[in-house]
Design a protein around this motif. Structure first.
Motif, PDB file in Angstrom:
ATOM      1  N   ALA A  10      50.622 -32.309  15.017  1.00 55.34           N
ATOM      2  CA  ALA A  10      49.573 -31.461  14.858  1.00 55.34           C
ATOM      3  C   ALA A  10      48.281 -31.912  14.845  1.00 55.34           C
ATOM      4  N   ILE A  11      47.468 -31.020  15.727  1.00 52.26           N
ATOM      5  CA  ILE A  11      46.170 -31.748  15.940  1.00 52.26           C
ATOM      6  C   ILE A  11      45.151 -30.579  15.157  1.00 52.26           C
ATOM      7  N   GLY A  12      44.055 -30.902  14.412  1.00 49.07           N
ATOM      8  CA  GLY A  12      43.437 -29.764  13.631  1.00 49.07           C
ATOM      9  C   GLY A  12      42.382 -30.157  12.933  1.00 49.07           C
ATOM     10  N   ASN A  13      41.862 -29.359  12.206  1.00 48.38           N
ATOM     11  CA  ASN A  13      40.787 -29.416  10.975  1.00 48.38           C
ATOM     12  C   ASN A  13      41.539 -30.162   9.832  1.00 48.38           C
ATOM     13  N   ALA A  14      40.949 -31.396   9.640  1.00 45.66           N
ATOM     14  CA  ALA A  14      41.255 -32.000   8.328  1.00 45.66           C
ATOM     15  C   ALA A  14      40.403 -31.439   7.026  1.00 45.66           C
ATOM     16  N   ILE A  15      40.994 -30.835   6.322  1.00 44.17           N
ATOM     17  CA  ILE A  15      40.344 -29.904   5.336  1.00 44.17           C
ATOM     18  C   ILE A  15      40.723 -30.104   3.832  1.00 44.17           C
ATOM     19  N   VAL A  16      39.939 -29.958   2.830  1.00 42.00           N
ATOM     20  CA  VAL A  16      40.444 -29.852   1.594  1.00 42.00           C
ATOM     21  C   VAL A  16      40.201 -28.371   1.043  1.00 42.00           C
ATOM     22  N   ASP A  17      41.160 -27.788   0.540  1.00 47.01           N
ATOM     23  CA  ASP A  17      41.038 -26.477   0.056  1.00 47.01           C
ATOM     24  C   ASP A  17      40.797 -26.421  -1.204  1.00 47.01           C
ATOM     25  N   VAL A  18      39.937 -25.636  -1.481  1.00 50.92           N
ATOM     26  CA  VAL A  18      39.480 -25.054  -3.067  1.00 50.92           C
ATOM     27  C   VAL A  18      39.656 -23.629  -3.244  1.00 50.92           C
ATOM     28  N   LEU A  19      40.766 -23.406  -4.043  1.00 49.79           N
ATOM     29  CA  LEU A  19      41.146 -22.002  -4.330  1.00 49.79           C
ATOM     30  C   LEU A  19      40.844 -21.584  -5.596  1.00 49.79           C
ATOM     31  N   SER A  20      40.235 -20.371  -5.502  1.00 49.50           N
ATOM     32  CA  SER A  20      39.851 -19.617  -6.857  1.00 49.50           C
ATOM     33  C   SER A  20      40.201 -17.974  -6.728  1.00 49.50           C
ATOM     34  N   VAL A 149      50.975 -38.683  21.061  1.00 50.86           N
ATOM     35  CA  VAL A 149      51.130 -37.447  21.822  1.00 50.86           C
ATOM     36  C   VAL A 149      52.483 -37.622  22.685  1.00 50.86           C
ATOM     37  N   GLU A 150      52.351 -38.514  23.462  1.00 50.18           N
ATOM     38  CA  GLU A 150      53.440 -38.703  24.493  1.00 50.18           C
ATOM     39  C   GLU A 150      54.870 -38.814  23.871  1.00 50.18           C
ATOM     40  N   SER A 151      54.958 -39.309  22.584  1.00 42.95           N
ATOM     41  CA  SER A 151      56.254 -39.331  21.901  1.00 42.95           C
ATOM     42  C   SER A 151      56.524 -38.094  21.039  1.00 42.95           C
ATOM     43  N   ALA A 152      55.887 -37.152  21.079  1.00 50.62           N
ATOM     44  CA  ALA A 152      56.076 -35.835  20.371  1.00 50.62           C
ATOM     45  C   ALA A 152      56.663 -34.683  21.057  1.00 50.62           C
ATOM     46  N   ALA A 153      57.775 -34.081  20.748  1.00 53.89           N
ATOM     47  CA  ALA A 153      58.449 -33.176  21.533  1.00 53.89           C
ATOM     48  C   ALA A 153      57.500 -31.948  21.754  1.00 53.89           C
ATOM     49  N   VAL A 154      56.583 -31.600  20.787  1.00 52.08           N
ATOM     50  CA  VAL A 154      55.457 -30.497  20.911  1.00 52.08           C
ATOM     51  C   VAL A 154      54.316 -30.983  20.194  1.00 52.08           C
ATOM     52  N   THR A 155      53.282 -30.771  20.847  1.00 53.30           N
ATOM     53  CA  THR A 155      51.908 -31.073  20.442  1.00 53.30           C
ATOM     54  C   THR A 155      51.302 -29.689  20.126  1.00 53.30           C
ATOM     55  N   TYR A 156      51.102 -29.528  18.816  1.00 54.82           N
ATOM     56  CA  TYR A 156      50.686 -28.195  18.156  1.00 54.82           C
ATOM     57  C   TYR A 156      48.966 -28.346  17.883  1.00 54.82           C
ATOM     58  N   LEU A 157      48.433 -27.538  18.441  1.00 50.92           N
ATOM     59  CA  LEU A 157      47.064 -27.230  18.310  1.00 50.92           C
ATOM     60  C   LEU A 157      46.535 -25.873  17.579  1.00 50.92           C
ATOM     61  N   GLU A 158      45.594 -26.274  16.748  1.00 53.85           N
ATOM     62  CA  GLU A 158      45.103 -24.972  15.802  1.00 53.85           C
ATOM     63  C   GLU A 158      43.936 -24.134  16.611  1.00 53.85           C
ATOM     64  N   HIS A 179      51.802 -32.891  28.763  1.00 45.14           N
ATOM     65  CA  HIS A 179      52.467 -32.430  29.685  1.00 45.14           C
ATOM     66  C   HIS A 179      52.718 -33.506  30.921  1.00 45.14           C
ATOM     67  N   GLY A 180      51.756 -34.473  30.713  1.00 46.03           N
ATOM     68  CA  GLY A 180      52.100 -35.611  31.677  1.00 46.03           C
ATOM     69  C   GLY A 180      53.333 -36.446  31.271  1.00 46.03           C
ATOM     70  N   ALA A 181      53.696 -36.339  29.880  1.00 46.30           N
ATOM     71  CA  ALA A 181      54.807 -37.111  29.541  1.00 46.30           C
ATOM     72  C   ALA A 181      56.082 -36.188  29.498  1.00 46.30           C
ATOM     73  N   GLY A 182      55.942 -34.889  29.844  1.00 48.32           N
ATOM     74  CA  GLY A 182      56.966 -33.769  29.903  1.00 48.32           C
ATOM     75  C   GLY A 182      57.372 -33.165  28.655  1.00 48.32           C
ATOM     76  N   ARG A 183      56.175 -33.254  27.747  1.00 49.02           N
ATOM     77  CA  ARG A 183      56.547 -32.640  26.376  1.00 49.02           C
ATOM     78  C   ARG A 183      55.846 -31.097  26.449  1.00 49.02           C
ATOM     79  N   LYS A 184      55.890 -30.267  25.338  1.00 49.14           N
ATOM     80  CA  LYS A 184      55.391 -29.095  25.417  1.00 49.14           C
ATOM     81  C   LYS A 184      54.172 -28.838  24.436  1.00 49.14           C
ATOM     82  N   VAL A 185      53.255 -27.980  24.783  1.00 50.74           N
ATOM     83  CA  VAL A 185      52.127 -27.745  23.900  1.00 50.74           C
ATOM     84  C   VAL A 185      52.236 -26.377  23.247  1.00 50.74           C
ATOM     85  N   ALA A 186      51.892 -26.385  21.891  1.00 52.14           N
ATOM     86  CA  ALA A 186      51.939 -24.784  21.336  1.00 52.14           C
ATOM     87  C   ALA A 186      50.505 -24.660  20.819  1.00 52.14           C
ATOM     88  N   LEU A 187      50.190 -23.581  20.603  1.00 49.57           N
ATOM     89  CA  LEU A 187      48.763 -23.113  20.159  1.00 49.57           C
ATOM     90  C   LEU A 187      48.912 -22.161  19.239  1.00 49.57           C
TER      91      LEU A 187
END
Length: 333
Positions: A10-20, A149-158, A179-187
């Motif tokens: 998974a590739i995305g924003n590294a965030i700390v949540d503050v819930l209230s 990336v090349e070792s992951a079955a799916v690269t998941y992007l937010e 895709h160059g490694a024959g893997r899938k991309v999810a969004l």
């Protein structure tokens, strides 16, 4: 295709949540659109934080939550996202590794602080998010771990990652490597307001095959095709996407391709406590089954199970092993 070291990266924003917790009039007084996500600057973040009631800190970020959910389901998950070498950055790194997710993105030593998302949860469990992206928006192509990336079955992007231009380039570079490694991309389309900003670009990613699998909810789907008609939007999606998952809250979820639509009902939930992370954990459940080679209906049910579990608690990281729940439900052996 060669064996994978990771099921999902998974590739995305590294965030700390503050819930209230907050009443709806607090949202109105502070100009917040209930149920949405607004990007804010550091000054606004400080003002909202000061006005909020007592908060609970928990590492978050949409794609990071999905990675944690996959690990909780017994999958092999990795995450790429940028934090600063500060207190919240340390918290984020500790929490995601403790969840069983591989994480090695170097922390920034200068620049903006680690990102945080200020989440107001109203009595009905709906969450309204105010996000200061901080260090997360400085993700660049250099942060993309080619081997991972090349070792992951799916690269998941937010979809939230599409806001900062350098992160957008990182997104596209990761897709090319996968895709160059024959893997899938999810969004994940992430948010209807996000789709409003980048409708044409998101559709282009789907139509040109940069993305193999799309995740969206009903609101995001309607925004993608600029229509209030769900059925019309679904027809349009089937005409453009290779594969897609559409969630509809209590109406269930569907896996769609040009040739078929597979649907399942929502998982029964005793009480909605906090909807934060529902879509993230649905994606975790679906991808856990998908990368195991299970059928679409089972994948949807596992997604619904994970989402149902997460909305029954505060916060978007599982508080008990999802694998145990999946086994009890007979969805994973």
């Amino acid at each position: 295709m060669t064996a994978t070291a990771l099921d999902v990266l998974a590739i995305g924003n590294a965030i700390v949540d503050v819930l209230s917790r907050a009443e709806e009039d607090f949202l109105a007084q502070n100009g917040m659109a209930k149920g949405g996500m607004a990007l804010i600057d550091e000054a606004r973040a400080e003002a909202v934080y000061a006005a909020m009631g007592p908060g609970t800190e928990a590492s978050g970020g949409s794609a990071a939550n999905t990675a944690a959910g996959i690990a909780s389901l017994g999958g092999r998950a990795g995450f790429i996202g940028r934090v600063k070498a500060d207190a919240l950055g340390t918290v984020f790194g500790h929490d995601i590794r403790a969840a069983g997710v591989a994480y090695s993105t170097p922390a920034a030593t200068d620049g903006p602080a680690t990102a945080r998302c200020l989440i107001l949860v109203t009595p009905d469990g709906e969450r309204t998010m105010n996000t200061y992206l901080g260090a997360a928006q400085n993700l660049t192509v250099a942060d993309i771990d080619q081997a991972a990336v090349e070792s992951a079955a799916v690269t998941y992007l937010e979809g939230y990652l599409w806001d900062p231009p350098p992160a957008k380039e990182a997104f596209l570079a990761a897709a090319r490597l996968a895709h160059g490694a024959g893997r899938k991309v999810a969004l994940s389309l992430s948010d209807a307001f996000c789709v409003d900003r980048y409708r044409a670009e998101f559709r282009a990613l789907v139509k040109d095959g940069t993305v193999d699998l799309v995740f969206c909810n009903e609101g995001e789907l309607k925004s993608l095709y600029a229509t209030a008609d769900f059925d019309a939007a679904l027809v349009a999606l089937r005409g453009e996407a290779r594969e897609a998952v559409v969630t509809r809250s209590e109406k269930g979820a569907s896996f769609v391709t040009a040739g078929a639509v597979v649907s399942v009902p929502a998982h029964p939930v005793e009480r909605v406590v906090d909807t934060t992370g529902a879509g993230d954990l649905f994606a975790a459940g679906f991808l856990s089954a998908y990368t195991r080679g299970l059928d679409p209906a089972t994948a949807l049910r596992l997604g619904a199970l994970a989402a149902g579990e997460i909305i029954g608690q505060m916060g978007a990281r599982p508080q008990r092993p999802l694998l145990d729940l999946a086994r009890e439900a007979g969805l994973i052996l």
